[in-house]
Design an enzyme around this catalytic site. Structure first.
Site, PDB file in Angstrom:
ATOM      1  N   ASP A  34       0.840  -1.193   0.000  1.00  0.00           N
ATOM      2  CA  ASP A  34       0.000   0.000   0.000  1.00  0.00           C
ATOM      3  C   ASP A  34       0.877   1.245   0.000  1.00  0.00           C
ATOM      4  OD1 ASP A  34      -2.031  -1.736   0.147  1.00  0.00           O
ATOM      5  OD2 ASP A  34      -2.825  -1.050   2.085  1.00  0.00           O
ATOM      6  N   TYR A  37       2.224   1.928  -3.362  1.00  0.00           N
ATOM      7  CA  TYR A  37       1.121   2.400  -4.193  1.00  0.00           C
ATOM      8  C   TYR A  37       0.865   3.890  -3.904  1.00  0.00           C
ATOM      9  CZ  TYR A  37      -3.482   2.809  -6.322  1.00  0.00           C
ATOM     10  OH  TYR A  37      -4.542   3.217  -7.093  1.00  0.00           O
ATOM     11  N   ASP A  38       0.782   4.192  -2.612  1.00  0.00           N
ATOM     12  CA  ASP A  38       0.531   5.582  -2.220  1.00  0.00           C
ATOM     13  C   ASP A  38       1.595   6.517  -2.768  1.00  0.00           C
ATOM     14  OD1 ASP A  38      -1.654   4.690  -0.911  1.00  0.00           O
ATOM     15  OD2 ASP A  38      -0.770   4.769   1.098  1.00  0.00           O
ATOM     16  N   SER A  83     -36.584  -3.201 -19.618  1.00  0.00           N
ATOM     17  CA  SER A  83     -36.731  -4.054 -18.426  1.00  0.00           C
ATOM     18  C   SER A  83     -36.613  -5.514 -18.843  1.00  0.00           C
ATOM     19  CB  SER A  83     -38.106  -3.911 -17.809  1.00  0.00           C
ATOM     20  OG  SER A  83     -38.394  -2.625 -17.498  1.00  0.00           O
ATOM     21  N   LYS A 116     -29.530 -12.125 -11.111  1.00  0.00           N
ATOM     22  CA  LYS A 116     -30.060 -10.777 -11.321  1.00  0.00           C
ATOM     23  C   LYS A 116     -29.540  -9.935 -10.163  1.00  0.00           C
ATOM     24  CE  LYS A 116     -34.098  -8.308 -12.735  1.00  0.00           C
ATOM     25  NZ  LYS A 116     -34.346  -7.219 -11.811  1.00  0.00           N
ATOM     26  N   CYS A 435     -31.716  15.180  26.035  1.00  0.00           N
ATOM     27  CA  CYS A 435     -31.758  13.725  26.203  1.00  0.00           C
ATOM     28  C   CYS A 435     -30.404  13.103  25.835  1.00  0.00           C
ATOM     29  CB  CYS A 435     -32.852  13.140  25.326  1.00  0.00           C
ATOM     30  SG  CYS A 435     -32.866  11.344  25.303  1.00  0.00           S
TER      31      CYS A 435
HETATM   32  S1  IVH Z   1     -29.717  -8.222 -18.811  1.00  0.00           S
HETATM   33  C1  IVH Z   1     -33.045  -5.494 -20.751  1.00  0.00           C
HETATM   34  N1  IVH Z   1     -28.751  -9.228 -16.663  1.00  0.00           N
HETATM   35  O1  IVH Z   1     -32.593  -5.708 -14.278  1.00  0.00           O
HETATM   36  C2  IVH Z   1     -32.564  -6.894 -20.745  1.00  0.00           C
HETATM   37  N2  IVH Z   1     -30.120  -7.318 -16.472  1.00  0.00           N
HETATM   38  O2  IVH Z   1     -35.448  -5.623 -14.598  1.00  0.00           O
HETATM   39  C3  IVH Z   1     -31.105  -7.027 -20.571  1.00  0.00           C
HETATM   40  N3  IVH Z   1     -30.375  -6.531 -14.163  1.00  0.00           N
HETATM   41  O3  IVH Z   1     -32.573  -2.869 -16.267  1.00  0.00           O
HETATM   42  C4  IVH Z   1     -30.714  -6.898 -19.197  1.00  0.00           C
HETATM   43  N4  IVH Z   1     -29.120  -8.064 -13.242  1.00  0.00           N
HETATM   44  O4  IVH Z   1     -30.395  -3.406 -15.154  1.00  0.00           O
HETATM   45  C5  IVH Z   1     -29.507  -8.264 -17.179  1.00  0.00           C
HETATM   46  N5  IVH Z   1     -27.779 -10.229 -14.838  1.00  0.00           N
HETATM   47  C6  IVH Z   1     -28.541  -9.274 -15.349  1.00  0.00           C
HETATM   48  C7  IVH Z   1     -29.140  -8.303 -14.553  1.00  0.00           C
HETATM   49  C8  IVH Z   1     -29.935  -7.335 -15.151  1.00  0.00           C
HETATM   50  C9  IVH Z   1     -29.871  -6.991 -13.025  1.00  0.00           C
HETATM   51  C10 IVH Z   1     -31.255  -5.356 -14.270  1.00  0.00           C
HETATM   52  C11 IVH Z   1     -31.046  -4.561 -15.514  1.00  0.00           C
HETATM   53  C12 IVH Z   1     -32.411  -4.231 -16.055  1.00  0.00           C
HETATM   54  C13 IVH Z   1     -33.306  -4.709 -14.969  1.00  0.00           C
HETATM   55  C14 IVH Z   1     -34.556  -5.241 -15.567  1.00  0.00           C
END
Ligand code: IVH
Length: 709
Positions: A34, A37-38, A83, A116, A435
């Protein structure tokens, strides 16, 4: 060193630091200490200071944040950010898979499965390997430009390896706060008397909304890529190829990850992820299934809402039954009493849950939660434990409804003074200014940067000073003696840790300076309810010092206002042109404070200490001041609204401060109500807009001339 040499050296140091950053943050295999690096970092900083024009906005030194913005610019997405359609059962996954087969007319469709991520979606745009800008998803077609904030995220490369970077790359992904970072952050916030975040994605969204990237740099944000927006150069054909490009570029791809071409394979991956997901570093409540081939993705296309080539399987939240042993009451900084369910420990979604907030009396009544009940627990957003409902069948026959008021006998559990519930509010509060449960948090507010900005008093010092009763109210800070402080124990009795003479000196010195800090900072530091930074400033514009405030005729008049009554229509108040930040409620709170025992003690003690903070922006009657031009207390920018743009000689925050202290207002975007655009070098779009609206554009020199400086 010549300019050319400096340029080469800056390049060399940047490349080397980037290399070490990658080793450290992505591979967790640092090659240098570190300290070394610094040293490299400092060398680069010094060179950039000496040659500011050679410093790149993507320099590794920019990770710590830069100027404060007045607002976020917005930008259209080149390709909409859609979405994903959710599916909630194995059957629905089957339907999705069948639709793919039907629409493509194929039997074997390779798909990928990945977690996700629960965060904030963003798109990062790289031009010739340099991070050019970053935008939030926004409404899908247009988002906020958050480049400065994104630069502070260590796992986002600011420059891609030159030999591998495409001419243009838009990477999409999720900005999030890892679970551990989230937990630590909430503990810190709670200690600082700040509201805690309900879940990591709220916390990430909150961090990204900050206009001060130096603050953002302190939040533990992270980034994982999950999609391709645009690429010029290279010919990627699939998700799998895209992932391998990400790896080569040092951009973290989403892990774990499965490939399969059968429904069984998908269901198995979903199940395996379910077993793993609680040990991931981030929150996930689903699995994203994507068609691997980009050609097939294009063929399938998208509805206006979501692509047809992806689906998100949502895991049902895990629920467990457990016993509610008792309810305890916590007192927060503002005195709010929060009921907490103390539970028989139970393992839910990867951790042992012992406590869950019950929020307030309304919530307790709505769910009819009683001590001795068997309750159903789940983790809201898979993180914060929540009581979902009561299992009424298992209720003991002798149980009674829980009343916070009765439980604490109408008194604050910390100080014993009477609790109150304001009309229209759900929370019971301790309104005793003195308090002790609030004291440490009050000290923290008092010493904070926007208040008296005392060096050397962090959260721990503040807490220990109160805990050991060296300080019971903020003014006690001024009675601390340097020598004694040096030996102040910040640790425990068993493991003492001294504050040290250096820190003690720093504290005492800045405290001494704080005695003459302007009134507005003092006022903000006192933490009077409803008195934030802007209200404090406006109060200090209207009053010269604490004694004027305590006996303010302006506030006395204002507090009598009924809803709908306007200050402009009041003969006495009209000339003061009081800003919206100070209304009847603020007037009431301020007068109440100074009339209270705590307020009276404060005034007496200030006198005893010989401290009498004065306003540095005193200009109570703008119109009159303008008439009597040249008058001593005239605020030269009174009533004027200024927008700032471009590169200026000092940080934005300082310039803003200066304008405010001259009586002006600073806003983020230009409108017909803007009086001046203060522009440094650059600032293109705002200059155009100012020209269109015929708003005068002034330089820093013009500003200085206008205010006679
Ligand atoms: S792929 C639009 N992969 O979920 C389709 N999205 O509910 C392609 N998200 O706006 C998106 N994890 O930001 C993809 N492994 C993942 C994800 C992911 C979270 C988010 C993404 C999207 C939202 C949709």
């Amino acid at each position: 060193m010549t300019r050319d040499e400096a340029k080469a050296e800056i390049e060399r140091l940047s490349t080397e630091l980037e290399h070490h950053n990658r080793l450290y943050y992505e591979q967790a295999t640092p090659e240098i200490s570190d300290h070394d690096y610094d040293k490299l970092f400092r060398d680069l900083e010094l060179l950039e200071e000496a040659h500011p024009d050679l410093a790149s906005p993507n320099s590794p030194t920019r990770r710590v944040g830069s100027d404060v913005l007045d607002g976020f610019d917005q930008r259209d997405h080149q390709v909409p950010m859609l979405s994903i359609d959710d599916v909630f059962s194995e059957e629905e996954v089957g339907d999705f898979f069948a639709r793919l087969e039907k629409n493509l007319g194929e039997m074997l469709i390779p798909v990928t499965i990945e977690p996700k991520i629960d965060g904030v979606a963003a798109a990062l745009h790289y031009v010739n390997g340099e991070l050019d800008y970053a935008v939030t998803r926004g409404d899908g077609s247009r988002g906020d430009v958050i480049t400065e904030n994104v630069r502070t995220i260590r796992s986002v490369p600011l420059r891609l390896p030159a030999d591998k970077a495409p001419a243009y790359l838009e990477v999409r992904g999720e900005i999030f706060i890892p679970n551990q970072g989230f937990a630590d952050m909430n503990v810190e916030r709670e200690e600082a008397g700040l509201p805690t975040f309900a879940n990591p994605s709220n916390a990430a969204a909150g961090a990204l909304k900050l206009l001060d990237s130096k603050e953002v740099a302190k939040r533990p944000l992270d980034f994982i890529a999950h999609g391709l927006g645009r690429i010029d150069g290279g010919n990627l054909t699939s998700v799998i190829e895209f992932r391998s490009l990400l790896e080569q570029l040092g951009i973290p791809p989403n892990q774990p990850f499965w490939e399969t071409d059968t429904l069984d394979g998908v269901l198995k991956a979903i199940q395996e992820l379910d077993e793993k997901r609680h040990s991931l570093d981030y929150g996930t409540d689903g699995a994203v299934i994507k068609v691997d081939s980009f050609e097939w993705q294009n063929q399938l296309g998208a509805t206006s809402r979501a692509p047809r080539w992806a689906a998100a399987f949502k895991y049902p939240p895990e629920q467990k039954e457990t016993l509610l042993r008792e309810v305890t009451i916590q007192v927060g900084r503002t005195g709010t009493l929060t009921p907490v369910a103390e539970l028989e420990p139970v393992f839910v979604s990867g951790t042992t849950v012992r406590r869950a907030t019950l929020h307030n009396q309304d919530e307790i009544d709505r769910k009819d939660v009683r001590v001795g009940d068997t309750v159903v627990i789940e983790k809201a957003g898979e993180i914060i434990p929540a009581v979902v409902k009561v299992v009424k069948d298992k209720r003991p026959t002798d149980s009674v409804p829980f009343s916070i008021y009765d439980f604490v006998d109408g008194k604050c559990p910390s100080c014993g003074s009477e609790i109150e519930k304001a009309e229209g509010f759900v929370a019971w509060k301790c309104v005793n200014f003195a308090c002790p449960a609030k004291a440490a948090n009050q000290v923290k507010q008092f010493v904070s940067r926007k208040a008296l900005d005392i060096d050397g008093i962090g959260n721990i010092v503040a807490e220990k000073l109160v805990e050991r009763e060296w300080v019971t109210g903020v003014l006690d800070l001024f009675t601390l003696e340097e020598e004694a402080l040096g030996t102040f124990n910040l640790g425990t009795d068993d493991e003492p840790r001294m504050l040290g003479s250096k820190n003690a000196k720093k504290m005492v010195t800045t405290l001494e300076q704080a005695k003459t800090s302007p009134l507005r900072r003092w006022l903000f530091g006192l933490g009077i309810p409803q008195v934030g930074e802007s209200a404090a400033r406006e109060l200090a514009r209207l009053h010269q010092n604490f004694s004027e405030l305590a006996e303010s005729k302006i506030l006395a008049e204002l507090r009598t206002f009924k809803t709908g009554q306007r200050k402009e229509d009041n003969e006495m108040l009209a000339p003061y042109e009081i800003a919206s930040e100070v209304g009847p409620t603020v007037a009431e709170k301020v007068l109440d404070y100074f009339a209270s025992e705590a307020g009276q003690n404060l005034l007496a003690k200030l006198q005893e200490l010989g401290i009498d903070p004065q306003s540095d922006n005193f200009a109570p009657q703008p119109a009159k001041a303008a008439e009597g031009a040249g008058g001593e207390s005239a605020a030269p920018l009174a009533g004027k609204t200024v927008v700032i743009t471009g590169k200026l000689s000092a940080p934005r925050g300082d310039i803003k401060e200066q304008i405010l202290s001259l009586g002006g207002k600073v806003t983020g975007s230009i409108s017909k109500n803007t009086d001046y655009l203060l522009a440094g070098e650059g600032g293109g779009s705002k200059r155009d807009k100012a020209a269109a609206l015929e708003i005068p554009v002034i330089s820093e020199e013009d500003l200085a001339a206008m205010v006679g400086g």
